[in-house]
Design an enzyme around this catalytic site. Structure first.
Site, short mmCIF file in Angstrom:
data_model
loop_
_atom_site.label_atom_id
_atom_site.label_comp_id
_atom_site.label_asym_id
_atom_site.label_seq_id
_atom_site.Cartn_x
_atom_site.Cartn_y
_atom_site.Cartn_z
N CYS A 1 52.27 37.34 43.81
CA CYS A 1 51.74 36.77 44.90
C CYS A 1 51.62 35.13 43.99
O CYS A 1 52.45 34.93 43.06
CB CYS A 1 50.45 37.06 45.07
SG CYS A 1 49.10 36.96 43.65
N ARG B 1 51.56 40.01 38.97
CA ARG B 1 50.50 41.07 39.44
C ARG B 1 51.25 42.32 39.50
O ARG B 1 51.28 43.08 40.73
CB ARG B 1 50.08 40.72 40.97
CG ARG B 1 49.61 39.28 41.43
CD ARG B 1 48.30 38.70 40.67
NE ARG B 1 47.10 39.42 41.46
CZ ARG B 1 46.42 39.24 42.18
NH1 ARG B 1 46.94 38.10 43.09
NH2 ARG B 1 45.41 40.13 42.53
N LYS C 1 34.23 39.68 49.40
CA LYS C 1 35.77 40.26 49.76
C LYS C 1 36.10 41.24 48.74
O LYS C 1 36.70 42.35 49.18
CB LYS C 1 36.66 39.13 49.63
CG LYS C 1 38.19 39.38 49.70
CD LYS C 1 39.08 38.27 49.75
CE LYS C 1 39.42 37.58 48.26
NZ LYS C 1 40.52 38.43 47.69
N ASN C 2 35.94 41.15 47.40
CA ASN C 2 36.56 41.87 46.50
C ASN C 2 35.73 43.12 46.02
O ASN C 2 36.08 44.22 45.46
CB ASN C 2 36.78 41.10 45.15
CG ASN C 2 37.62 39.96 45.16
OD1 ASN C 2 38.56 39.92 46.13
ND2 ASN C 2 37.70 39.03 44.42
N ASP D 1 38.57 33.43 39.22
CA ASP D 1 38.73 32.82 40.65
C ASP D 1 37.94 31.71 40.87
O ASP D 1 38.25 31.09 41.90
CB ASP D 1 38.01 33.83 41.67
CG ASP D 1 39.00 35.26 41.53
OD1 ASP D 1 38.40 36.46 42.21
OD2 ASP D 1 40.09 35.22 41.11
N ARG E 1 41.96 33.75 54.01
CA ARG E 1 42.09 35.21 53.54
C ARG E 1 40.60 35.48 52.85
O ARG E 1 40.17 36.53 53.15
CB ARG E 1 43.07 35.50 52.70
CG ARG E 1 44.36 35.33 53.15
CD ARG E 1 45.34 35.52 51.81
NE ARG E 1 44.80 36.66 51.19
CZ ARG E 1 45.10 36.69 49.93
NH1 ARG E 1 45.98 35.86 49.28
NH2 ARG E 1 44.62 37.71 49.00
C1 EPZ Z 1 41.19 41.27 41.24
O1 EPZ Z 1 42.52 41.49 41.22
C2 EPZ Z 1 40.66 40.37 42.24
N1 EPZ Z 1 41.26 41.06 43.67
C3 EPZ Z 1 41.20 39.05 42.09
O2 EPZ Z 1 40.51 38.38 42.99
C4 EPZ Z 1 40.52 38.61 40.57
O3 EPZ Z 1 41.09 37.40 40.15
C5 EPZ Z 1 40.92 39.85 39.45
O4 EPZ Z 1 40.44 41.16 39.91
C6 EPZ Z 1 40.43 39.24 38.23
O5 EPZ Z 1 38.98 39.39 38.36
C7 EPZ Z 1 40.40 41.78 44.13
O6 EPZ Z 1 39.60 42.31 43.68
C8 EPZ Z 1 40.99 42.17 45.74
P1 EPZ Z 1 43.54 42.60 37.48
P2 EPZ Z 1 43.40 42.28 40.54
O7 EPZ Z 1 43.98 43.92 37.83
O8 EPZ Z 1 42.67 43.80 40.27
C9 EPZ Z 1 47.20 42.20 34.96
C10 EPZ Z 1 40.64 36.50 44.53
O9 EPZ Z 1 41.10 35.25 44.36
N2 EPZ Z 1 47.77 43.55 35.51
O10 EPZ Z 1 42.06 42.66 36.88
O11 EPZ Z 1 44.89 42.39 40.86
C11 EPZ Z 1 47.42 41.09 36.26
O12 EPZ Z 1 48.60 40.86 36.39
C12 EPZ Z 1 41.53 37.21 43.56
O13 EPZ Z 1 39.63 36.98 45.12
C13 EPZ Z 1 48.65 43.97 34.70
O14 EPZ Z 1 49.37 43.45 33.84
O15 EPZ Z 1 43.20 41.96 38.78
C14 EPZ Z 1 46.65 40.06 35.86
O16 EPZ Z 1 47.25 39.30 35.05
C15 EPZ Z 1 42.57 36.97 43.00
N3 EPZ Z 1 49.12 45.25 35.08
C16 EPZ Z 1 45.31 40.79 34.90
O17 EPZ Z 1 45.67 41.89 34.52
C17 EPZ Z 1 48.42 45.97 36.00
O18 EPZ Z 1 48.66 47.12 36.30
C18 EPZ Z 1 44.24 41.06 35.73
O19 EPZ Z 1 44.51 41.65 36.94
C19 EPZ Z 1 47.30 45.38 36.72
C20 EPZ Z 1 46.88 44.12 36.15
#
Ligand code: EPZ
Length: 418
Positions: free
Chosen positions: A116, A121, A22-23, A304, A396
């Site tokens: 979410c 996020r 998915k990711n 995850d 999802r």
């Molecule tokens: C990706 O989400 C994945 N989703 C998530 O999988 C996964 O948990 C996550 O990466 C971490 O590995 C997809 O790829 C579609 P991040 P993403 O930006 O990109 C903070 C699942 O269950 N952050 O690495 O949103 C954020 O709030 C999903 O398949 C900021 O503060 O993750 C979080 O605490 C859930 N500011 C941390 O960084 C930003 O601008 C990690 O977020 C961006 C992120």
């Protein structure tokens, strides 16, 4: 909406073929915008998040043809550059479509994706680094407008190795005559898959999989076919289902090193695991032992799989300490599993689990995608009838989840819920 009815307590045995990631699919689907040509993708999972992403691409003017796991996207006739906010709300990670639109059209509008169930996020890392590479951003309370003449040669530093921010910056800087260096970039396998896809189409991206990624802008991308990598989180979910039911599971079509930290923890927990080039075999330990988990960016333990592994630990002998370092609200599932007899307390970003002999069945409600999978895992373990409600979260991210579990001997059916 549907519920799962699980008659648990049965050992799972057998083999399961893991679906496409998915990711990795979501950013690669976004990337098909950039070429303005036809892209053929294979091994795309048939899940809700992919359907919503395809709906967004179609709304923007792309032509989509889909035959289960094969998807053909022609982005030649795409004209719109405003991502519909009702779809943004449904899928927060669609913010990475913005980067792809900027690459081709140098302008995009989208609404704040909103948080979410696992956390706020925010997208501050996306926006502040878009600005650094020359994108002018006009934010009002609900919409964000991005415009740029051209992407600038820049050396940027991510405050946190955000997966989404890394992907968005890679996508936005594919075309042009600049060189972007992203320092402290995310190193997840899904980032490597996106870079492999883009390079196959003619991009010049170096260092994906390390914490320094260089993107040299190119003039155009070409038509390309590509097979999506396997879903490492689905693979881990099935291995843990085997462990918690005391069974034996072989997951096929996987890349074992993608979940090396999870395999290491399953071994520490008492399971026997044999890995091959494209498969992982698990035989559950007779006695499961408590282990400590700290979620980290790749190559650390993946957040995850934290809810799903934590569920295994509710029936592992001893006390387990789980530290969730990535998302601020990813323990919600545990309230539901406590209804099944789990003993756990939350202390800030730490979850303390005291293993019990067994879980008992109950009616429980999913709170998010991986939390939903955790409840199914708990239901498979508890002898008797468990009802898992609010399946929309789980659907999802898992393709044919109940069908695959039935093939492994689980007694699980989908039923119309309230
Ligand atoms: C990706 O989400 C994945 N989703 C998530 O999988 C996964 O948990 C996550 O990466 C971490 O590995 C997809 O790829 C579609 P991040 P993403 O930006 O990109 C903070 C699942 O269950 N952050 O690495 O949103 C954020 O709030 C999903 O398949 C900021 O503060 O993750 C979080 O605490 C859930 N500011 C941390 O960084 C930003 O601008 C990690 O977020 C961006 C992120």
């Amino acid at each position: 909406m549907y519920d799962y009815i699980i008659n648990g307590g049965k050992k799972l045995h057998g083999e399961v073929t893991i679906s496409g990631s998915k990711n990795a699919s979501l950013p690669i689907l976004a990337a098909t915008i950039i070429s303005g040509k036809t892209t053929k993708l294979y091994n795309v999972p048939n899940i809700e998040d992919v359907k919503i992403t395809l709906k967004i691409l179609e709304t923007l003017g792309c032509k989509i043809k889909r035959d289960k796991n094969k998807v053909l996207i022609n982005s030649k006739y795409m004209t719109k550059t405003r991502i519909p906010d009702e779809l943004m709300r449904k899928l927060r990670s669609s913010v990475i479509i913005a980067g792809a639109i900027i690459a081709r059209f140098k302008s995009v509008e989208f609404s704040y994706p909103g948080g979410c169930d696992i956390g706020a996020r925010p997208i501050d890392l996306h926006l502040e680094n878009f600005k650094k590479i020359g994108v002018n951003i006009n934010e009002n309370s609900s919409y964000i407008e991005c415009k740029c003449d051209k992407i600038l040669t820049k050396n940027i530093q991510l405050d946190f190795p955000s997966v989404g921010a890394t992907e968005n910056l890679m996508l936005a800087s594919v075309l042009g005559n600049h060189e972007i260096t992203i320092n402290n970039s995310a190193m997840e396998p899904e980032i490597v898959d996106l870079a492999n896809f883009l390079n196959r189409a003619g991009a010049k991206i170096y260092g994906a999989g390390t914490n320094i990624i260089k993107i040299k802008g190119v003039e155009r991308l070409k038509e390309v076919s590509y097979k999506i990598m396997p879903d490492r989180i689905e693979a881990g979910t099935f291995l843990i289902a085997g462990a918690i039911t005391g069974g034996t599971i072989k997951v096929n079509d996987v890349v074992p090193e993608h979940i090396a930290p999870v395999v290491a923890k399953l071994r520490e927990c008492g399971c026997e695991i044999i890995t091959d080039k494209k498969s992982i075999y698990l035989s559950a330990g007779k006695k499961l032992k408590a282990v400590d988990i700290k979620t980290m960016p790749y190559p650390g333990f993946p957040t995850d799989l934290q809810p799903i592994f934590s569920t295994l630990l509710t029936i592992s002998k001893g006390t387990s300490i789980i530290t969730e370092n990535i998302f601020e609200n990813r323990f919600k599932f545990i309230q539901e599993i406590k209804r099944m007899g789990a003993k756990a307390t939350i202390e800030g970003k730490t979850l303390v689990i005291k293993g019990v002999k067994k879980l008992h069945p109950a009616n429980v409600e999913s709170t998010d995608l991986r939390g939903g999978a955790a409840l199914v895992i708990a239901g498979l373990s508890a002898k008797g009838k468990t009802r898992v409600k609010k399946l929309q979260y789980l659907l999802r991210g898992y393709e044919d989840f109940d069908k695959k579990l039935r093939l492994l001997g689980a007694d699980i059916i989908r039923e119309e819920g309230d």
